[in-house]
Design an enzyme around this catalytic site. Structure first.
Site, PDB file in Angstrom:
ATOM      1  CD  GLU A 145      80.791  13.630  67.542  1.00 21.99           C
ATOM      2  OE1 GLU A 145      81.703  14.176  68.168  1.00 21.99           O
ATOM      3  OE2 GLU A 145      79.431  13.808  67.702  1.00 21.99           O
ATOM      4  CB  CYS A 146      78.360   8.026  64.920  1.00 20.40           C
ATOM      5  SG  CYS A 146      77.632   6.428  65.415  1.00 20.40           S
ATOM      6  N   GLY A 147      77.108   8.714  62.458  1.00 18.41           N
ATOM      7  CA  GLY A 147      76.546   8.649  61.151  1.00 18.41           C
ATOM      8  C   GLY A 147      77.114   9.517  60.236  1.00 18.41           C
ATOM      9  CB  SER A 163      86.081   8.648  65.379  1.00 22.62           C
ATOM     10  OG  SER A 163      85.413   9.168  66.441  1.00 22.62           O
TER      11      SER A 163
END
Length: 421
Positions: A317-319, A413
Site C-alpha cells: 500500500e502506498c509506500g 496500489s
C-alpha cells in the site's frame, strides 16, 4: 464509558497539542483515559498511545459504518477523540466524514479548540456560529490556544461569557509546544527522542489552566457497542512490515485478522530482516522514500521479498507499493533500485499531491470486492505497466483512472484500504 470530541474551526488550531496534553495530564493523574483520531490518520494515533498508554483507533465517518464506529469507540474509561481539519470539513459533495458526522453518529459533545492568537472580541461570533450551525452537533465548551497574556485571556473570556459556553482551558503561547512536521503530517512519534519531555511539558502547561471538573461533566455516555462485520484475513499466516519506513497500517484491520485466527508476524525491512515465512506478505505505507538508499542496500530483505513472491501473495500500500516497483527516485533526484516485482517507477523529485477518499473495486488480487479507501501521497508515477488492481471512483462517485497493479502473486496500489464499502 464516556467520551467527548476535540474539534476546531480549521486545521492548525492546536487540536493535536491539546489532545496530547489532556491525555498525558489526565492519565498522569490516575484517570483511565484513551484517545481516538477522526479520519484516515496514521501518525497522530501513535502520539495518543504514547501520551496515555492505551491503543488509539481511527474513527472514520466516511469509510466506516456506524456499527464499526461504535465498536471501535467502545471501551472503559474516558474517550477523547481528536478531530481532523475543521468541524464541518468533510468529503464532497455533502461534507460526509467530517468530525461533525462522527459527533452525530456517536452522539458525543464537541469541545471547540480555537487558536486565539490573533483575535480578541471576534472570538465570540466565531464560536457562536459554530455552536449554532447544526442543532444535532452539540458544542459544549471551548479551549483557547495560543493565548498571549493574562490580559489577552481576560478579553477572550469576557467576549465569550454571553454565549454561556464554559472555557475549559486557555493555553498560553509557548514555542516549546511546537511540533516538527513533514509532507504527510507530524514527524512520527517513534522518531522523537524528546517525545516524553514534550508530552510532559504540554501536560504541565495545561494543568495550570484546565477546568477538570467541567470537562469531565461535559463528557457523555458512549453509545452501546455493536458487533461490526470483521475483515477476513487474506491468509492464515501474515508477515507485516513494521518500522519507521512502514508504519501506516490500520490497527482495526490487523485486529480483525487476529480475531479471525490469523497469525501476524512483524518484521523490519530497515533492520534488513528476512521476510518471515507466511502465506501473505503486507508492506504498509509509510516513509520508504526517506530510507530508499538503505532499503535498496538491505540485500537480505530485498532478496527474501523476491523469494517470497514464488510461494506467497505480496501486497503493498502506498509506500509499500513503491518498494515493490523497479525503482524510486527520492526528493534529491537519486534513483534507487527497489524489489522489481512490479513494473513501476515512482519519483519524489517532482512532487504532486494526491488526496481524497476512494471507492475501489477489485475482481482479482488478495482483496476482491468493493472497498472504502483513502489516498494521500506526493509521489509521481513515471511508469506503471500491466493490469490494474482496482477500478476507482472519488468521493463524489466520479470515475477515476484504474489504480494499482496486479502481476502474478504481487499487487498493490497507492490507496489505503479502510473497510468494506
Amino acid at each position: 464509558m464516556r467520551g467527548l470530541i476535540l474539534a476546531a474551526p480549521s486545521s492548525g488550531a492546536g487540536k493535536t497539542t491539546l489532545t496530547l496534553a489532556l491525555l498525558r495530564l489526565l492519565s498522569r493523574e490516575g484517570l483511565h483515559v484513551r484517545g481516538a483520531k477522526s479520519g484516515p490518520d496514521y501518525i497522530d494515533p501513535r502520539f495518543h498511545e504514547a501520551a496515555c498508554g492505551a491503543p488509539c483507533p481511527n474513527l472514520d465517518a466516511w469509510a466506516m459504518t456506524p456499527a464499526r464506529l461504535r465498536s471501535l469507540a467502545s471501551g472503559d474509561g474516558l474517550l477523547i477523540i481528536e478531530g481532523a481539519m475543521g468541524l464541518f470539513d468533510g468529503a464532497p459533495p455533502d461534507g460526509r466524514g467530517a468530525v461533525a458526522d462522527l459527533a452525530r453518529h456517536l452522539d458525543l459533545p464537541v469541545v471547540l479548540v480555537v487558536d486565539a492568537g490573533r483575535m480578541a472580541g471576534s472570538i465570540a461570533p466565531l464560536v457562536a456560529g459554530f455552536a449554532s450551525f447544526d442543532p444535532n452537533v452539540r458544542v459544549s465548551g471551548v479551549m483557547l490556544n495560543n493565548v498571549g497574556s493574562e490580559r489577552h485571556e481576560a478579553m477572550l473570556r469576557r467576549a465569550l461569557a454571553p454565549l454561556g459556553l464554559p472555557v475549559l482551558a486557555a493555553l498560553r503561547r509557548n514555542p516549546a509546544l511546537a511540533q516538527p512536521s513533514r509532507h504527510l503530517g507530524l514527524v512520527q512519534a517513534a522518531e522523537r527522542p524528546d517525545l516524553e519531555q514534550f508530552l510532559n511539558t504540554a501536560a504541565d502547561a495545561l494543568a495550570t489552566t484546565l477546568d477538570r471538573a467541567t470537562l469531565l461533566a461535559i463528557a457523555a455516555p458512549l453509545p452501546p457497542a455493536t458487533t461490526a462485520p470483521r475483515l477476513a484475513p487474506p491468509a492464515q499466516v501474515i508477515a507485516v512490515a513494521q518500522d519507521r519506513a512502514f508504519g501506516f497500517a490500520y490497527p482495526h484491520m490487523l485486529a480483525d485478522w487476529r480475531a479471525a485466527g490469523a497469525e501476524i508476524r512483524p518484521f523490519s525491512p530497515l533492520a534488513d530482516d528476512a521476510v518471515p515465512e507466511a502465506g501473505f506478505v503486507f508492506l504498509p505505507g509509510g516513509y520508504p522514500e526517506l530510507h530508499a538508499g538503505q532499503l535498496a542496500a538491505n540485500h537480505i530483505f530485498m532478496q527474501s521479498l523476491k523469494n517470497a513472491a514464488h510461494s506467497s501473495d505480496i501486497y503493498g500500500e502506498c509506500g509499500g507499493y513503491m518498494v515493490l516497483g523497479d525503482g524510486l527516485i527520492d526528493a534529491q533526484g537519486t534513483q534507487h533500485a527497489m524489489a522489481g516485482l512490479l513494473p513501476l517507477e515512482t519519483s519524489f523529485a517532482s512532487r504532486r499531491l494526491h488526496l481524497g477518499y476512494r471507492t475501489l473495486t477489485a475482481t482479482q488480487g488478495p482483496f476482491p470486492g468493493t472497498w472504502a479507501a483513502h489516498e494521500f501521497h506526493y509521489a509521481t508515477t513515471l511508469r506503471a505497466d500491466g493490469p490494474a488492481l482496482f477500478a476507482a471512483k472519488d468521493a463524489e462517485g466520479t470515475a477515476l483512472p484504474p489504480m494499482g497493479l496486479h502481476l502474478g502473486r504481487v499487487s498493490g496500489s497507492f490507496a489505503h484500504l479502510i473497510d468494506r464499502a
